[in-house]
Design a protein around this motif. Structure first.
Motif, PDB file in Angstrom:
ATOM      1  N   THR A 309       0.818  -1.209   0.000  1.00 43.73           N
ATOM      2  CA  THR A 309       0.000   0.000   0.000  1.00 43.73           C
ATOM      3  C   THR A 309       0.854   1.261   0.000  1.00 43.73           C
ATOM      4  N   SER A 310       2.109   1.158   0.429  1.00 44.89           N
ATOM      5  CA  SER A 310       2.981   2.335   0.407  1.00 44.89           C
ATOM      6  C   SER A 310       3.296   2.769  -1.015  1.00 44.89           C
ATOM      7  N   ALA A 311       3.142   1.861  -1.979  1.00 44.79           N
ATOM      8  CA  ALA A 311       3.374   2.199  -3.385  1.00 44.79           C
ATOM      9  C   ALA A 311       2.078   2.572  -4.091  1.00 44.79           C
ATOM     10  N   SER A 312       0.983   2.624  -3.335  1.00 42.43           N
ATOM     11  CA  SER A 312      -0.316   2.956  -3.914  1.00 42.43           C
ATOM     12  C   SER A 312      -0.494   4.467  -3.989  1.00 42.43           C
ATOM     13  N   LEU A 313      -1.057   4.921  -5.089  1.00 37.72           N
ATOM     14  CA  LEU A 313      -1.363   6.335  -5.268  1.00 37.72           C
ATOM     15  C   LEU A 313      -2.854   6.489  -5.543  1.00 37.72           C
ATOM     16  N   THR A 314      -3.408   7.634  -5.152  1.00 44.01           N
ATOM     17  CA  THR A 314      -4.834   7.884  -5.351  1.00 44.01           C
ATOM     18  C   THR A 314      -5.055   9.337  -5.751  1.00 44.01           C
ATOM     19  N   GLY A 315      -6.282   9.632  -6.153  1.00 45.85           N
ATOM     20  CA  GLY A 315      -6.719  11.003  -6.375  1.00 45.85           C
ATOM     21  C   GLY A 315      -5.943  11.761  -7.424  1.00 45.85           C
ATOM     22  N   ASP A 316      -5.481  12.968  -7.062  1.00 47.18           N
ATOM     23  CA  ASP A 316      -4.810  13.860  -8.002  1.00 47.18           C
ATOM     24  C   ASP A 316      -3.473  13.318  -8.483  1.00 47.18           C
ATOM     25  N   ASP A 317      -2.927  12.309  -7.810  1.00 48.94           N
ATOM     26  CA  ASP A 317      -1.686  11.688  -8.279  1.00 48.94           C
ATOM     27  C   ASP A 317      -1.935  10.775  -9.481  1.00 48.94           C
ATOM     28  N   CYS A 318      -3.192  10.516  -9.785  1.00 46.03           N
ATOM     29  CA  CYS A 318      -3.546   9.598 -10.871  1.00 46.03           C
ATOM     30  C   CYS A 318      -4.191  10.392 -12.006  1.00 46.03           C
ATOM     31  N   GLU A 331     -11.005  -0.936   3.464  1.00 44.90           N
ATOM     32  CA  GLU A 331     -11.393  -2.111   4.239  1.00 44.90           C
ATOM     33  C   GLU A 331     -10.659  -2.169   5.570  1.00 44.90           C
ATOM     34  N   SER A 332      -9.449  -1.629   5.633  1.00 49.68           N
ATOM     35  CA  SER A 332      -8.617  -1.743   6.833  1.00 49.68           C
ATOM     36  C   SER A 332      -9.190  -0.993   8.027  1.00 49.68           C
ATOM     37  N   ASN A 333      -9.826   0.153   7.789  1.00 49.49           N
ATOM     38  CA  ASN A 333     -10.350   0.941   8.914  1.00 49.49           C
ATOM     39  C   ASN A 333     -11.763   1.469   8.670  1.00 49.49           C
ATOM     40  N   ASN A 334     -12.408   0.975   7.611  1.00 49.25           N
ATOM     41  CA  ASN A 334     -13.792   1.348   7.304  1.00 49.25           C
ATOM     42  C   ASN A 334     -13.949   2.853   7.089  1.00 49.25           C
ATOM     43  N   THR A 335     -12.922   3.468   6.500  1.00 45.31           N
ATOM     44  CA  THR A 335     -12.933   4.910   6.270  1.00 45.31           C
ATOM     45  C   THR A 335     -13.224   5.217   4.807  1.00 45.31           C
ATOM     46  N   PRO A 336     -14.233   6.049   4.524  1.00 45.80           N
ATOM     47  CA  PRO A 336     -14.494   6.427   3.134  1.00 45.80           C
ATOM     48  C   PRO A 336     -13.343   7.272   2.580  1.00 45.80           C
ATOM     49  N   LEU A 337     -12.988   7.023   1.332  1.00 48.59           N
ATOM     50  CA  LEU A 337     -11.974   7.830   0.670  1.00 48.59           C
ATOM     51  C   LEU A 337     -12.646   8.986  -0.065  1.00 48.59           C
ATOM     52  N   ASN A 338     -11.925  10.080  -0.206  1.00 48.74           N
ATOM     53  CA  ASN A 338     -12.497  11.234  -0.904  1.00 48.74           C
ATOM     54  C   ASN A 338     -12.107  11.245  -2.376  1.00 48.74           C
ATOM     55  N   THR A 339     -11.742  10.088  -2.902  1.00 47.74           N
ATOM     56  CA  THR A 339     -11.390   9.963  -4.313  1.00 47.74           C
ATOM     57  C   THR A 339     -11.789   8.583  -4.806  1.00 47.74           C
ATOM     58  N   ASP A 340     -11.945   8.462  -6.115  1.00 46.39           N
ATOM     59  CA  ASP A 340     -12.292   7.156  -6.679  1.00 46.39           C
ATOM     60  C   ASP A 340     -11.214   6.634  -7.625  1.00 46.39           C
ATOM     61  N   ARG A 341     -10.063   7.337  -7.708  1.00 53.44           N
ATOM     62  CA  ARG A 341      -8.986   6.942  -8.621  1.00 53.44           C
ATOM     63  C   ARG A 341      -7.852   6.240  -7.880  1.00 53.44           C
ATOM     64  N   PHE A 342      -7.307   5.188  -8.534  1.00 53.52           N
ATOM     65  CA  PHE A 342      -6.205   4.429  -7.957  1.00 53.52           C
ATOM     66  C   PHE A 342      -5.156   4.180  -9.040  1.00 53.52           C
ATOM     67  N   CYS A 343      -3.882   4.355  -8.677  1.00 55.16           N
ATOM     68  CA  CYS A 343      -2.792   4.085  -9.610  1.00 55.16           C
ATOM     69  C   CYS A 343      -1.554   3.710  -8.797  1.00 55.16           C
ATOM     70  N   GLY A 344      -0.373   3.760  -9.411  1.00 56.86           N
ATOM     71  CA  GLY A 344       0.855   3.426  -8.714  1.00 56.86           C
ATOM     72  C   GLY A 344       1.240   1.970  -8.870  1.00 56.86           C
ATOM     73  N   ASN A 345       1.944   1.436  -7.851  1.00 59.38           N
ATOM     74  CA  ASN A 345       2.450   0.063  -7.883  1.00 59.38           C
ATOM     75  C   ASN A 345       1.960  -0.769  -6.702  1.00 59.38           C
ATOM     76  N   GLY A 346       0.829  -0.382  -6.157  1.00 57.07           N
ATOM     77  CA  GLY A 346       0.191  -1.137  -5.089  1.00 57.07           C
ATOM     78  C   GLY A 346      -1.263  -0.715  -4.993  1.00 57.07           C
ATOM     79  N   PHE A 347      -2.074  -1.552  -4.348  1.00 55.70           N
ATOM     80  CA  PHE A 347      -3.509  -1.267  -4.299  1.00 55.70           C
ATOM     81  C   PHE A 347      -4.052  -1.604  -2.916  1.00 55.70           C
ATOM     82  N   PRO A 348      -4.755  -0.662  -2.257  1.00 57.12           N
ATOM     83  CA  PRO A 348      -5.361  -0.946  -0.954  1.00 57.12           C
ATOM     84  C   PRO A 348      -6.708  -1.637  -1.134  1.00 57.12           C
ATOM     85  N   THR A 349      -7.034  -2.576  -0.282  1.00 58.72           N
ATOM     86  CA  THR A 349      -8.324  -3.251  -0.368  1.00 58.72           C
ATOM     87  C   THR A 349      -9.444  -2.272  -0.031  1.00 58.72           C
ATOM     88  N   VAL A 350     -10.449  -2.199  -0.914  1.00 65.70           N
ATOM     89  CA  VAL A 350     -11.558  -1.266  -0.713  1.00 65.70           C
ATOM     90  C   VAL A 350     -12.879  -1.978  -0.948  1.00 65.70           C
TER      91      VAL A 350
END
Length: 393
Positions: A309-318, A331-350
């Protein structure tokens, strides 16, 4: 649903008796013989009594799909009709009354028959010819959509920019926009809507006589009222409670020419929401390269961050290459994200409770700086309406 037509076939029986064909109370056509009942869910039609003479009986069956063996699915026809339509009688069907008929076409061919296989010349041997190959799908009267299953699709890899400049699969004539494909795509599938009565053309352009390529594409037409017709905007459509979605040309072999990720992608991957399920979880598969979409993947491998997840990017970075998941919740802390975009070299479970269940894939036209990208391999699992995951995970 896939078109079916009622067929008749003569078979040999012992003894002389009468056969009556009519409709039961449920509207099903039935044939009553000495000790047999054959039923089919078709429209109600009445037939008179007629005699079956010594040694000959009349059997009726549907043109349903049948198992032809060796990974092929055929259509059940009479042997005579199978031969007339140019098919191969591979196996028996309808209790040996019919022929499980398989249709194969290659370059320059056309067909309006379900379970037609568009194959490379000489398949299963590889094809090194330098000429292009075109197959035409002629629309059936009641069809609205085509599903293409890439049982085998091995073409030349893209160049370092992710462009299919040596081999390319191009689908034209449909109402759906289909991206240009190349590389390794065996096991993938796509849905294409018909544009009125216009035929759909599948073209494979080859520009090298030194590449060993092969393809075997199963073609199925889908009726307008079929329950498994893919919704509009869904290039891919999954109907299972769990599974794995991979980007086109995602493969297990080493990255060639800088990237395996294809340029100029923009399509939707949809999952049918099952009864009793209200959400869907997306997670990176166990493959280390399960999410390598942007940036220098080789560097992430070197520093040990790839797949984390440290290699995961979201939002304006994508902004160039990314996937979109509506209203994601970590999924890890049941926290809504304020973005729907995912990129980078890792992916967090959502988890997403947005309807319909869809994953949108976007890549731009420049993959030169995305060194070592393989694309993505994401697992999904539908979430029960009480908040628990499939199989109690």
């Amino acid at each position: 649903m896939i078109s079916t037509r009622l067929q008749f076939s003569l078979g040999f029986l012992v003894g002389a008796f009468f056969v009556f064909s009519g409709s039961d109370s449920g509207g099903n056509n039935v044939i009553l013989g000495r000790n047999s009942v054959i039923s089919s869910n078709r429209t109600s039609r009445q037939f008179p009594f007629f005699p079956v003479f010594w040694g000959v009986g009349l059997v009726r069956f549907l043109n349903d799909e049948c198992d032809a063996g060796n990974g092929f699915v055929g259509t059940c026809y009479t042997r005579k009709e199978c031969n007339y339509l140019g098919g191969s009688n591979i196996a028996y069907c309808a209790n040996h009354a019919g022929a499980c008929c398989v249709f194969q076409e290659t370059c320059g061919g056309s067909s309006d028959l379900n379970n037609t296989y568009f194959v490379s010349p000489g398949f299963p041997s590889t094809y090194t010819g330098g000429s292009s190959c075109v197959f035409t799908i002629v629309k059936q009267e009641d069809a609205c959509q085509v599903r293409l299953d890439f049982l085998t699709l091995n073409l030349a890899q893209p160049n370092s920019n992710g462009t299919c400049n040596t081999d390319a699969l191009v689908v034209t004539g449909g109402a759906s926009i289909v991206p240009v494909l190349c590389g390794e795509n065996s096991g993938q599938h796509i849905y294409v809507d018909f544009n009125g009565n216009t035929s759909i053309t599948v073209s494979i352009f080859v520009r090298s006589s030194t590449v060993s390529r092969s393809w075997n594409i199963r073609v199925r037409q889908i009726n307008c009222n079929c329950p498994w017709r893919a919704p509009a905007g869904c290039l891919q459509w999954y109907e299972s409670l769990s599974g794995t979605v991979r980007s086109f040309n995602y493969g297990s072999s080493s990255v060639l020419n800088g990237t395996r990720q294809l340029a100029n992608m923009n399509y939707g991957v949809c999952v049918a929401m099952a009864p009793g399920y209200c959400g869907i979880e997306w997670s990176q598969s166990s493959d280390t390269y399960g999410f390598s979409v942007t940036g220098d993947t080789f560097t992430a491998v070197g520093d040990g961050t790839v797949g984390t997840t440290s290699a995961s990017l979201t939002g304006d970075d994508c902004t160039t290459d990314f996937v979109v998941i509506p209203a994601p919740i970590l999924e890890s802390n049941n926290t809504p994200l304020n973005t729907d975009r995912f990129c980078g070299n890792g992916f967090p479970t959502v988890i997403s409770y947005s309807k319909q269940f869809v994953l949108t894939v976007v890549t731009n036209g420049n993959e030169v700086n995305d060194t070592g990208n393989r694309g993505f391999s994401l697992s999904f699992s539908q979430v029960l309406c009480d908040g628990s995951l499939l199989f109690g995970k």
